[in-house]
Scaffold this motif. Structure first.
Motif, PDB file in Angstrom:
ATOM      1  N   ASP A  64      11.883  -7.259  15.533  1.00  0.00           N
ATOM      2  CA  ASP A  64      12.002  -7.303  14.084  1.00  0.00           C
ATOM      3  C   ASP A  64      11.608  -8.677  13.545  1.00  0.00           C
ATOM      4  N   PRO A  65      11.076  -8.738  12.316  1.00  0.00           N
ATOM      5  CA  PRO A  65      10.713 -10.030  11.715  1.00  0.00           C
ATOM      6  C   PRO A  65      11.948 -10.900  11.483  1.00  0.00           C
ATOM      7  N   PRO A  66      11.790 -12.220  11.480  1.00  0.00           N
ATOM      8  CA  PRO A  66      12.913 -13.120  11.200  1.00  0.00           C
ATOM      9  C   PRO A  66      13.325 -13.052   9.734  1.00  0.00           C
ATOM     10  N   PRO A  67      14.531 -13.539   9.403  1.00  0.00           N
ATOM     11  CA  PRO A  67      15.044 -13.426   8.025  1.00  0.00           C
ATOM     12  C   PRO A  67      14.117 -13.984   6.964  1.00  0.00           C
ATOM     13  N   GLU A  68      13.439 -15.092   7.236  1.00  0.00           N
ATOM     14  CA  GLU A  68      12.586 -15.682   6.204  1.00  0.00           C
ATOM     15  C   GLU A  68      11.400 -14.783   5.859  1.00  0.00           C
ATOM     16  N   HIS A  69      10.906 -14.046   6.836  1.00  0.00           N
ATOM     17  CA  HIS A  69       9.812 -13.121   6.552  1.00  0.00           C
ATOM     18  C   HIS A  69      10.322 -11.868   5.838  1.00  0.00           C
ATOM     19  N   VAL A  70      11.517 -11.443   6.160  1.00  0.00           N
ATOM     20  CA  VAL A  70      12.109 -10.297   5.457  1.00  0.00           C
ATOM     21  C   VAL A  70      12.374 -10.660   3.999  1.00  0.00           C
ATOM     22  N   GLU A  71      12.818 -11.890   3.766  1.00  0.00           N
ATOM     23  CA  GLU A  71      13.057 -12.353   2.397  1.00  0.00           C
ATOM     24  C   GLU A  71      11.753 -12.354   1.596  1.00  0.00           C
ATOM     25  N   ALA A  72      10.677 -12.859   2.216  1.00  0.00           N
ATOM     26  CA  ALA A  72       9.372 -12.859   1.535  1.00  0.00           C
ATOM     27  C   ALA A  72       8.894 -11.437   1.285  1.00  0.00           C
ATOM     28  N   LEU A  73       9.145 -10.563   2.233  1.00  0.00           N
ATOM     29  CA  LEU A  73       8.762  -9.157   2.089  1.00  0.00           C
ATOM     30  C   LEU A  73       9.526  -8.505   0.947  1.00  0.00           C
ATOM     31  N   ASP A  74      10.793  -8.812   0.827  1.00  0.00           N
ATOM     32  CA  ASP A  74      11.614  -8.249  -0.246  1.00  0.00           C
ATOM     33  C   ASP A  74      11.067  -8.659  -1.615  1.00  0.00           C
ATOM     34  N   ALA A  75      10.702  -9.934  -1.752  1.00  0.00           N
ATOM     35  CA  ALA A  75      10.146 -10.412  -3.021  1.00  0.00           C
ATOM     36  C   ALA A  75       8.816  -9.728  -3.323  1.00  0.00           C
ATOM     37  N   LEU A  76       8.032  -9.515  -2.293  1.00  0.00           N
ATOM     38  CA  LEU A  76       6.739  -8.867  -2.467  1.00  0.00           C
ATOM     39  C   LEU A  76       6.903  -7.403  -2.884  1.00  0.00           C
ATOM     40  N   LEU A  77       7.862  -6.728  -2.287  1.00  0.00           N
ATOM     41  CA  LEU A  77       8.152  -5.346  -2.671  1.00  0.00           C
ATOM     42  C   LEU A  77       8.566  -5.264  -4.138  1.00  0.00           C
ATOM     43  N   THR A  78       9.414  -6.173  -4.561  1.00  0.00           N
ATOM     44  CA  THR A  78       9.854  -6.199  -5.952  1.00  0.00           C
ATOM     45  C   THR A  78       8.656  -6.336  -6.887  1.00  0.00           C
ATOM     46  N   LYS A  79       7.730  -7.216  -6.519  1.00  0.00           N
ATOM     47  CA  LYS A  79       6.545  -7.418  -7.344  1.00  0.00           C
ATOM     48  C   LYS A  79       5.670  -6.170  -7.350  1.00  0.00           C
ATOM     49  N   GLY A  80       5.470  -5.564  -6.183  1.00  0.00           N
ATOM     50  CA  GLY A  80       4.628  -4.379  -6.107  1.00  0.00           C
ATOM     51  C   GLY A  80       5.181  -3.230  -6.924  1.00  0.00           C
ATOM     52  N   LEU A  81       6.467  -3.000  -6.829  1.00  0.00           N
ATOM     53  CA  LEU A  81       7.096  -1.913  -7.584  1.00  0.00           C
ATOM     54  C   LEU A  81       7.062  -2.186  -9.079  1.00  0.00           C
ATOM     55  N   ALA A  82       7.178  -3.459  -9.452  1.00  0.00           N
ATOM     56  CA  ALA A  82       7.074  -3.809 -10.868  1.00  0.00           C
ATOM     57  C   ALA A  82       5.666  -3.552 -11.401  1.00  0.00           C
ATOM     58  N   LEU A  83       4.661  -3.815 -10.595  1.00  0.00           N
ATOM     59  CA  LEU A  83       3.278  -3.524 -11.004  1.00  0.00           C
ATOM     60  C   LEU A  83       3.103  -2.042 -11.265  1.00  0.00           C
ATOM     61  N   VAL A  84       3.656  -1.214 -10.398  1.00  0.00           N
ATOM     62  CA  VAL A  84       3.557   0.237 -10.575  1.00  0.00           C
ATOM     63  C   VAL A  84       4.289   0.674 -11.844  1.00  0.00           C
ATOM     64  N   ALA A  85       5.492   0.144 -12.041  1.00  0.00           N
ATOM     65  CA  ALA A  85       6.272   0.510 -13.238  1.00  0.00           C
ATOM     66  C   ALA A  85       5.543   0.117 -14.516  1.00  0.00           C
ATOM     67  N   ALA A  86       4.827  -0.986 -14.486  1.00  0.00           N
ATOM     68  CA  ALA A  86       4.124  -1.463 -15.680  1.00  0.00           C
ATOM     69  C   ALA A  86       2.941  -0.595 -16.062  1.00  0.00           C
ATOM     70  N   THR A  87       2.450   0.187 -15.104  1.00  0.00           N
ATOM     71  CA  THR A  87       1.277   1.038 -15.382  1.00  0.00           C
ATOM     72  C   THR A  87       1.671   2.458 -15.773  1.00  0.00           C
ATOM     73  N   GLN A  88       2.941   2.772 -15.729  1.00  0.00           N
ATOM     74  CA  GLN A  88       3.389   4.143 -16.010  1.00  0.00           C
ATOM     75  C   GLN A  88       3.763   4.301 -17.497  1.00  0.00           C
TER      76      GLN A  88
END
Length: 309
Positions: free
Chosen positions: A285-309
């Protein structure tokens, strides 16, 4: 077989191809209930086909009895709504055993992954495929990646095998792939199987290969489907927003760890609430710092999708 191939062709034309994860419990055993829940979540997003027990599904770590239960569960959950194509691989003898299990479980086809740790001449690769194909009536998609590179000269040998129906390409050598496509039977199926296929979707489409698999669909089908809609609408502005703000940073994060094409995907699924567990060794499994970065990236990606709907 013809019916399965046509269903798969329609799926490739109309939706993303989903490669589900395999769920494990805290002790590393198959968690079939969680796997079924993950499959249902994937199906609810409307993929063109399901490809369980492949690379993202950690085929390399599955025992035959585990594989049998997973394939049967995926087929049951899909209930004919979409084709179910399952991974087989390693040497031809082992691949043939797994293909028999898949056929008995009601799968619609198999994805033949590269043979284990072997570089082979074209005649050997064709014979490998022929021996697996002789063991099953299921249609076979040949996955070329890593050490497997089918040459134009090898296409004729593969075309002579009745149940070989096409290629998944993981090399992204578009000049070479174009030559293979031109040499192959006109009705063969081709799809883009790059690690983050959306990054190269437009380039593949330019040579007549618009279909692609999506690792992102395994953890954020909303993002994967949003890109797919933009791709098929030729909405380049929307694609480029998703690429620059989500997919490129995801690839940069993926490149920071070995095995992240699976373990980072599984970490993202856990962040979304999927009870899929950890990866099996030798992955980690990835280390915590990479999971934290992944979490922030997911938030951004989902926000991009929400903004287009």
């Amino acid at each position: 077989m013809a019916t399965a191939v046509e269903r798969l062709r329609r799926g490739m034309e109309t939706a993303v191809l989903s490669f589900p994860l395999t769920a494990f419990d805290p002790d590393g055993r198959i968690d079939l209930d969680s796997f079924r829940a993950h499959i249902r979540h994937q199906l609810s997003a409307g993929p063109g086909a399901l490809f369980p027990c492949c690379g993202t599904g950690e085929y390399f770590s599955l025992a035959e009895d585990e594989y049998a239960s997973l394939v049967a569960a995926a087929v049951e959950e899909a209930a004919g709504a979409v084709p179910v194509v399952v991974g087989v691989g390693y040497g031809w003898a082992q691949a043939a055993r797994f293909a028999a299990i898949a056929e008995n479980a009601g799968a619609d086809g198999v994805l033949l992954m590269p043979p284990y740790l072997v570089e082979a001449p074209q005649a050997g690769l064709v014979e490998h495929v022929r021996r697996v194909a002789a063991s099953t009536e299921l249609p076979i998609i040949v996955y070329q990646r890593a050490q497997v590179k089918v040459a134009v000269g090898g296409v004729a040998g593969l075309a002579a095998i009745p149940n070989v129906i096409g290629f998944k390409d993981g090399h992204s050598d578009l000049d070479r792939l174009q030559r293979l496509k031109l040499a192959a039977p006109a009705d063969w199926l081709f799809f883009n199987g790059a690690a983050t296929a959306e990054m190269q979707a437009r380039a593949y489409r330019s040579i007549g290969v618009p279909a692609y698999s999506s690792a992102v669909h395994a953890f954020a089908p909303e993002i994967a489907q949003s890109f797919f809609r933009a791709f098929h609408a030729d909405d380049h502005a929307a694609m480029e927003r998703l690429l620059s703000e989500f997919y490129v940073p995801l690839v940069e994060l993926r490149d920071q760890g070995i095995g992240y094409s699976v373990s980072l995907v599984k970490a993202a699924a856990r962040l979304r609430g999927a009870n899929v567990g950890s990866v099996r060794a030798p992955l980690a499994d990835p280390p915590p710092e990479h999971v934290e970065a992944l979490d922030a990236l997911l938030t951004k990606g989902l926000a991009l999708v929400a903004a287009t709907q």
